[in-house]
Design a protein around this motif. Structure first.
Motif, short mmCIF file in Angstrom:
data_model
loop_
_atom_site.label_atom_id
_atom_site.label_comp_id
_atom_site.label_asym_id
_atom_site.label_seq_id
_atom_site.Cartn_x
_atom_site.Cartn_y
_atom_site.Cartn_z
N ASN A 90 1.35 7.34 -2.62
CA ASN A 90 1.69 7.01 -1.24
C ASN A 90 3.18 7.11 -0.93
OD1 ASN A 90 -1.00 6.56 -0.79
ND2 ASN A 90 -0.86 4.35 -0.92
N ARG A 111 0.83 -1.20 0.00
CA ARG A 111 0.00 0.00 0.00
C ARG A 111 0.87 1.25 0.00
NH1 ARG A 111 -1.50 4.02 2.72
NH2 ARG A 111 -0.38 3.48 4.62
N MET A 112 1.95 1.24 0.77
CA MET A 112 2.82 2.39 0.88
C MET A 112 3.56 2.68 -0.43
SD MET A 112 4.28 1.84 4.70
CE MET A 112 4.94 3.49 4.87
N GLN A 150 2.10 2.28 -3.51
CA GLN A 150 1.14 2.59 -4.56
C GLN A 150 1.26 4.07 -4.96
OE1 GLN A 150 -0.80 0.19 -6.16
NE2 GLN A 150 0.67 -0.98 -4.96
#
Length: 114
Positions: free
Chosen positions: A28, A22-23, A25
């Motif tokens: 981000n 997620r970090m 993406q």
């Protein structure tokens, strides 16, 4: 344009791996990190994952010297990002002290075979 390949493992924890992905993406990754990568001369960078193993592919111009540019623009910001990422990463068993991303050696190229 040379390509360099590096390997690193993530901690074997599904929630941590999901957070690490997620970090990374779009939107981000800290904008200062993206700008610094580009300013250092790196032309392309990709990270791939299988299980908890990561492979990073970095394309650079001829004559690129990573040691001369890494974090030169803002070392404290780079240190903060690396400390954050370190929560999720683990060193490969054969990495030397302090080494995170371990360079990989090409052992096969179809282009070299008739």
């Amino acid at each position: 344009m040379p390509r360099h390949y590096y390997a690193l493992d993530l901690r074997d924890d599904a929630a941590a791996i999901a957070e690490y992905e997620r970090m990374h993406q779009p939107g981000n990754v800290w904008p200062e990190i993206v700008a610094s990568i580009r300013a250092s001369g790196i032309e392309a960078m990709e990270i791939f994952r299988t299980g908890n193993r990561l492979v990073m592919v970095v394309q650079v111009p001829d004559g690129y010297d990573a040691s001369a540019t890494r974090g030169a623009d803002d070392p404290k910001m780079h240190d903060a990002w690396e400390a954050l990422m370190d929560r999720y990463q683990q060193r490969l068993p054969w990495a030397w002290a302090g080494q995170k991303w371990v360079p990989m050696t090409r052992i096969f190229s179809l282009a070299q075979h008739a």
